[in-house]
Design a protein around this motif. Structure first.
Motif, short mmCIF file in Angstrom:
data_model
loop_
_atom_site.label_atom_id
_atom_site.label_comp_id
_atom_site.label_asym_id
_atom_site.label_seq_id
_atom_site.Cartn_x
_atom_site.Cartn_y
_atom_site.Cartn_z
N ARG A 111 0.59 -1.18 0.13
CA ARG A 111 0.28 0.38 0.45
C ARG A 111 1.07 1.40 0.22
O ARG A 111 0.28 2.80 -0.25
CB ARG A 111 -0.66 -0.10 1.53
CG ARG A 111 -1.85 -1.05 1.44
CD ARG A 111 -3.02 -1.02 0.42
NE ARG A 111 -4.08 -2.55 0.85
CZ ARG A 111 -4.72 -2.06 1.52
NH1 ARG A 111 -4.90 -2.08 2.43
NH2 ARG A 111 -5.56 -3.77 1.71
N PHE A 167 -9.77 -9.91 2.98
CA PHE A 167 -9.38 -8.17 1.92
C PHE A 167 -10.51 -7.73 1.43
O PHE A 167 -10.16 -6.73 1.62
CB PHE A 167 -8.45 -9.02 0.45
CG PHE A 167 -7.71 -8.04 -0.02
CD1 PHE A 167 -6.65 -7.44 0.30
CD2 PHE A 167 -8.50 -7.85 -1.83
CE1 PHE A 167 -6.36 -6.96 -0.80
CE2 PHE A 167 -8.35 -7.17 -2.31
CZ PHE A 167 -6.56 -6.09 -2.14
N LYS A 171 -11.23 -3.97 2.85
CA LYS A 171 -11.10 -2.37 2.59
C LYS A 171 -12.67 -1.62 2.49
O LYS A 171 -11.95 -0.47 2.40
CB LYS A 171 -10.73 -3.09 0.58
CG LYS A 171 -9.29 -3.49 0.11
CD LYS A 171 -8.37 -2.52 -0.19
CE LYS A 171 -7.90 -1.84 -1.40
NZ LYS A 171 -7.29 -0.92 -1.42
N GLU A 174 -12.47 0.06 5.40
CA GLU A 174 -11.55 1.01 5.39
C GLU A 174 -11.98 2.26 4.82
O GLU A 174 -11.38 3.48 5.25
CB GLU A 174 -9.85 0.86 5.49
CG GLU A 174 -8.94 -0.10 6.05
CD GLU A 174 -8.65 -1.22 5.44
OE1 GLU A 174 -7.98 -1.74 6.10
OE2 GLU A 174 -7.67 -1.00 4.05
N ASN A 175 -12.47 2.56 3.77
CA ASN A 175 -13.12 3.00 3.41
C ASN A 175 -14.18 4.01 3.80
O ASN A 175 -15.08 5.23 3.74
CB ASN A 175 -13.81 2.92 1.75
CG ASN A 175 -13.36 2.87 1.05
OD1 ASN A 175 -11.66 3.26 0.95
ND2 ASN A 175 -13.32 1.36 -0.18
N LYS A 226 -3.45 7.26 3.66
CA LYS A 226 -4.37 6.66 3.76
C LYS A 226 -4.45 5.10 4.92
O LYS A 226 -3.86 4.90 5.52
CB LYS A 226 -3.75 5.07 1.96
CG LYS A 226 -3.55 5.56 1.15
CD LYS A 226 -3.38 4.84 -0.11
CE LYS A 226 -2.09 4.58 -0.32
NZ LYS A 226 -1.93 3.25 -0.89
N ILE A 228 -5.48 1.95 7.11
CA ILE A 228 -4.85 0.15 6.48
C ILE A 228 -5.38 0.17 8.02
O ILE A 228 -4.95 -1.23 8.08
CB ILE A 228 -3.70 -0.42 6.05
CG1 ILE A 228 -2.71 0.24 7.20
CG2 ILE A 228 -3.53 0.44 4.57
CD1 ILE A 228 -1.62 -0.09 7.09
N SER A 231 -6.47 -4.01 7.52
CA SER A 231 -5.95 -4.94 6.61
C SER A 231 -4.56 -5.58 7.07
O SER A 231 -4.54 -6.46 7.27
CB SER A 231 -5.73 -3.73 5.63
OG SER A 231 -7.09 -4.10 4.32
#
Length: 277
Positions: A111, A167, A171, A174-175, A226, A228, A231
């Motif tokens: 990332r 996965f 994501k 996280e958004n 960003k 994470i 993740s």
């Protein structure tokens, strides 16, 4: 192993060999292999020094021990020394009480992006489970298995989804998360040049938000972040915080307020010291 690894992992510690050992075992299991470890030791005694010396002999990764005399909680100061010891142009920071899942560094590696830093979180374990985790539990990765943790007495919580997110779900989460993608000392990463450009950590700051203040200067420098946190997973081992005090927290809040108000992207109290300051 190349002379200059792709990632330098900075791990902070202070007189906590039991937790540091578990943390270091987790880095022996990383899928991503091209990294070194810099232990930022805020004045630990002989037990920690001897433990690290022995662990270095058996570790599959280079381990550099950066230490200074014990002068109270001076994490910012030792982290700046650790930054200067890095042999990579990319730095992952975590703590010596955080067990990293086997894909932890792989996520940071995949990332990473110029102009950004990465912001992760942790999953906090209760003290009894923290103590119960063995080397084998880490090497087999079962300590990250939610059912295994529940069998050990882990209470139900919405936070448990951190450990079960695949996965795609990670994501999405996280958004969607409202949590600010700040620089979190237990799980963040960025480019060495960016950390040096803002002059590292503000050494006036002791316990309470010195990592966030670094992130605020990175933002002021024009970087973006960003998320994470779903993740890049690490388990935080519980412990007492004898160094926590209101005076330090209030002083740090005032410094952070000034950083935001003045849009500061550099501290004169960091890696490079201002003359006569």
């Amino acid at each position: 192993m190349t002379e200059n690894p792709t990632i330098s992992v900075i791990i902070s510690t202070y007189n906590s060999v039991e937790w540091l050992e578990k943390t270091l075992w987790s880095y022996e299991q990383q899928i991503f292999r091209d990294f070194e470890i810099i232990i930022a030791d805020d004045g630990s005694g002989e037990e920690t020094k001897n433990f690290i010396k022995n662990f270095q002999k058996s570790s599959t990764r280079p381990i550099i021990h950066v230490w200074h005399e014990d002068d109270g909680f001076q994490k910012s100061r030792i982290l700046n020394k650790a930054i200067l010891a890095c042999n990579s142009d990319y730095v992952v920071m975590s703590d010596g009480d955080c067990i990293a899942r086997e894909d932890f560094l792989q996520i940071h590696y995949e990332r990473r992006e110029p102009g950004f830093f990465l912001s992760g979180g942790y999953y906090k374990l209760p003290l009894d489970i923290s103590k119960a985790i063995t080397k084998d539990d880490i090497l087999t990765q079962r300590c990250f298995d939610l059912e295994w943790l529940k069998a050990k007495g882990l209470p139900a919580s919405y936070k448990n989804q951190k450990l079960t997110s695949g996965f795609v779900t990670a994501k999405v989460m996280e958004n969607l998360t409202p949590t600010n993608a700040s620089w979190n000392g237990h799980n963040s990463s960025g480019w060495l040049n960016d950390l040096k450009a803002v002059n590292g950590f503000d050494e006036r700051m002791q316990y309470g938000g010195q990592d966030r203040e670094l992130g605020e200067r990175l933002f002021n420098k024009g970087l973006k972040s960003k998320q994470i946190r779903y993740s890049a997973i690490c388990l935080h081992l519980d412990h007492a915080r004898g160094y926590k005090n209101e005076e330090s927290i209030n002083k740090n809040k005032a410094i952070r307020k000034s950083t935001r108000k003045e849009n500061s992207d550099y501290t004169p109290y960091g890696i490079r010291k201002q003359k006569n300051s």
